[in-house]
Scaffold this motif. Structure first.
Motif, PDB file in Angstrom:
ATOM      1  N   ALA A 163       0.830  -1.211   0.000  1.00 25.53           N
ATOM      2  CA  ALA A 163       0.000   0.000   0.000  1.00 25.53           C
ATOM      3  C   ALA A 163       0.863   1.260   0.000  1.00 25.53           C
ATOM      4  O   ALA A 163       0.509   2.263  -0.638  1.00 25.53           O
ATOM      5  CB  ALA A 163      -0.929  -0.001   1.212  1.00 25.53           C
ATOM      6  N   LEU A 164       2.000   1.226   0.678  1.00 22.47           N
ATOM      7  CA  LEU A 164       2.892   2.380   0.669  1.00 22.47           C
ATOM      8  C   LEU A 164       3.584   2.535  -0.680  1.00 22.47           C
ATOM      9  O   LEU A 164       3.755   3.645  -1.181  1.00 22.47           O
ATOM     10  CB  LEU A 164       3.940   2.235   1.777  1.00 22.47           C
ATOM     11  N   LEU A 165       3.972   1.420  -1.282  1.00 28.08           N
ATOM     12  CA  LEU A 165       4.633   1.483  -2.578  1.00 28.08           C
ATOM     13  C   LEU A 165       3.698   1.967  -3.676  1.00 28.08           C
ATOM     14  O   LEU A 165       4.135   2.572  -4.659  1.00 28.08           O
ATOM     15  CB  LEU A 165       5.190   0.109  -2.942  1.00 28.08           C
ATOM     16  N   ASP A 166       2.401   1.696  -3.525  1.00 32.83           N
ATOM     17  CA  ASP A 166       1.421   2.048  -4.558  1.00 32.83           C
ATOM     18  C   ASP A 166       0.914   3.477  -4.443  1.00 32.83           C
ATOM     19  O   ASP A 166       0.077   3.906  -5.239  1.00 32.83           O
ATOM     20  CB  ASP A 166       0.225   1.093  -4.487  1.00 32.83           C
ATOM     21  N   ARG A 167       1.373   4.238  -3.463  1.00 34.89           N
ATOM     22  CA  ARG A 167       0.886   5.607  -3.295  1.00 34.89           C
ATOM     23  C   ARG A 167       1.237   6.488  -4.487  1.00 34.89           C
ATOM     24  O   ARG A 167       2.278   6.325  -5.117  1.00 34.89           O
ATOM     25  CB  ARG A 167       1.491   6.234  -2.031  1.00 34.89           C
ATOM     26  N   THR A 168       0.365   7.436  -4.757  1.00 35.84           N
ATOM     27  CA  THR A 168       0.664   8.450  -5.765  1.00 35.84           C
ATOM     28  C   THR A 168       1.467   9.566  -5.106  1.00 35.84           C
ATOM     29  O   THR A 168       1.501   9.689  -3.880  1.00 35.84           O
ATOM     30  CB  THR A 168      -0.642   9.036  -6.340  1.00 35.84           C
ATOM     31  N   PRO A 169       2.113  10.417  -5.914  1.00 30.36           N
ATOM     32  CA  PRO A 169       2.865  11.533  -5.321  1.00 30.36           C
ATOM     33  C   PRO A 169       2.011  12.446  -4.450  1.00 30.36           C
ATOM     34  O   PRO A 169       2.522  13.097  -3.545  1.00 30.36           O
ATOM     35  CB  PRO A 169       3.400  12.283  -6.557  1.00 30.36           C
ATOM     36  N   GLU A 170       0.695  12.489  -4.734  1.00 30.08           N
ATOM     37  CA  GLU A 170      -0.184  13.361  -3.966  1.00 30.08           C
ATOM     38  C   GLU A 170      -0.657  12.724  -2.667  1.00 30.08           C
ATOM     39  O   GLU A 170      -1.249  13.400  -1.815  1.00 30.08           O
ATOM     40  CB  GLU A 170      -1.417  13.740  -4.796  1.00 30.08           C
ATOM     41  N   SER A 171      -0.413  11.438  -2.484  1.00 29.56           N
ATOM     42  CA  SER A 171      -0.886  10.746  -1.287  1.00 29.56           C
ATOM     43  C   SER A 171      -0.133  11.215  -0.050  1.00 29.56           C
ATOM     44  O   SER A 171       1.011  11.681  -0.135  1.00 29.56           O
ATOM     45  CB  SER A 171      -0.701   9.234  -1.446  1.00 29.56           C
ATOM     46  N   SER A 172      -0.792  11.071   1.090  1.00 29.83           N
ATOM     47  CA  SER A 172      -0.179  11.473   2.344  1.00 29.83           C
ATOM     48  C   SER A 172       1.041  10.616   2.654  1.00 29.83           C
ATOM     49  O   SER A 172       1.055   9.413   2.425  1.00 29.83           O
ATOM     50  CB  SER A 172      -1.202  11.351   3.482  1.00 29.83           C
ATOM     51  N   ARG A 173       2.072  11.252   3.165  1.00 30.01           N
ATOM     52  CA  ARG A 173       3.224  10.519   3.683  1.00 30.01           C
ATOM     53  C   ARG A 173       2.879   9.983   5.069  1.00 30.01           C
ATOM     54  O   ARG A 173       1.854  10.321   5.642  1.00 30.01           O
ATOM     55  CB  ARG A 173       4.447  11.417   3.765  1.00 30.01           C
ATOM     56  N   VAL A 174       3.724   9.148   5.640  1.00 35.24           N
ATOM     57  CA  VAL A 174       3.404   8.509   6.915  1.00 35.24           C
ATOM     58  C   VAL A 174       4.539   8.694   7.906  1.00 35.24           C
ATOM     59  O   VAL A 174       5.691   8.960   7.536  1.00 35.24           O
ATOM     60  CB  VAL A 174       3.121   6.999   6.736  1.00 35.24           C
ATOM     61  N   VAL A 175       4.189   8.535   9.188  1.00 29.82           N
ATOM     62  CA  VAL A 175       5.172   8.484  10.262  1.00 29.82           C
ATOM     63  C   VAL A 175       5.344   7.021  10.646  1.00 29.82           C
ATOM     64  O   VAL A 175       4.408   6.377  11.123  1.00 29.82           O
ATOM     65  CB  VAL A 175       4.719   9.312  11.477  1.00 29.82           C
ATOM     66  N   LEU A 176       6.523   6.480  10.406  1.00 31.80           N
ATOM     67  CA  LEU A 176       6.827   5.085  10.719  1.00 31.80           C
ATOM     68  C   LEU A 176       7.390   5.010  12.136  1.00 31.80           C
ATOM     69  O   LEU A 176       8.316   5.749  12.484  1.00 31.80           O
ATOM     70  CB  LEU A 176       7.846   4.530   9.736  1.00 31.80           C
ATOM     71  N   THR A 177       6.831   4.134  12.965  1.00 30.26           N
ATOM     72  CA  THR A 177       7.345   3.949  14.315  1.00 30.26           C
ATOM     73  C   THR A 177       8.013   2.586  14.420  1.00 30.26           C
ATOM     74  O   THR A 177       7.432   1.572  14.040  1.00 30.26           O
ATOM     75  CB  THR A 177       6.231   4.072  15.366  1.00 30.26           C
TER      76      THR A 177
END
Length: 239
Positions: A55-69
């Motif tokens: 799901a992270l690899l399939d994001r578009t450039p406009e998709s929200s970034r994430v905070v990885l813990t």
């Protein structure tokens, strides 16, 4: 393992580290160089299986970034498996500069600061990193522990940036454990490394105080993720 590489990178690089290479003596510079090559040689032997990343690899450039813990003691296998342009919160101490130079070879970049030093500036910079299109990785029990405690910094960052939180945990079947506060894990040659990316969790709380009060909840989410990745590893071993 073949992995798709993220194309989203910040529009500008974060501020350069304060300590230059010249500030290190030749022994330290040599140790960084040798240590990096040893990590690459060792990591090349690991058998890595990743779950929940697509799901992270399939994001578009406009998709929200994430905070990885991720837990401080599991940084090595996780950083090796992740290897995407990602900001990492790193201490401003000299040891942090050494870490910054090593993780930079894996495609990461440092955001310098911690809860004890430079925290406010680092938080503001990390928010900008997320808004410019790169993820941020935080060790909620770092830089000094206690091990597997969950400080609120990652949640405050996610809330301010409007970014979801994604747990990132590892299981290693054969490893060395250092006698450090975080029981730092170094997978042995040809170890099986199992990685799990959790489901994104948005923080829609009204204010930052409510967010900071959820640390116990997210610590439990991390413990649940560790239990899941252990089951995934056991299942793969039995097949």
């Amino acid at each position: 393992m073949s992995a798709q590489t993220e194309r989203n990178v910040p529009e500008r690089e974060p501020a350069a580290p304060r300590t230059s290479a010249a500030a290190f003596d030749w022994r330290t510079r040599l140790a960084i160089t040798i240590g990096t090559w040893v990590l690459y040689a060792l990591g090349a032997t690991w058998r890595v299986k990743v779950h929940g990343r697509q799901a992270l690899l399939d994001r578009t450039p406009e998709s929200s970034r994430v905070v990885l813990t991720l837990w401080h003691g599991q940084m090595l296998p996780i950083l090796w498996a992740h290897r995407q342009p990602t900001g990492v919160m790193i201490s401003e101490h000299k040891d942090g500069e050494i870490i910054a130079r090593i993780v930079g070879t894996f495609g990461f970049f440092g955001v310098r600061g911690s809860s004890s030093r430079g925290g406010t500036r680092a938080l503001l910079e990390a928010v900008q990193v997320l808004k410019r299109g790169a993820d941020m990785a935080i060790t909620p029990d770092g830089p000094r522990g206690p091990r597997h405690s969950f400080a609120p910094g990652a949640l405050v960052l996610a809330h301010r940036a409007g970014a979801p939180v994604v747990s990132l945990v590892a299981h290693v079947d054969r490893k060395w454990k250092l006698r450090s506060w975080d029981a730092f894990e170094i997978p042995k040659p040809f170890a099986r490394v199992t990685i799990e990316y959790g489901e994104p969790v948005m923080l829609d709380d009204a204010d930052v105080r409510a967010v900071a009060a959820r640390t116990d909840e997210f610590a439990q989410r991390m413990r649940d993720a560790v239990a899941r990745v252990e089951m995934l590893a056991a299942t793969a071993t039995n097949i």
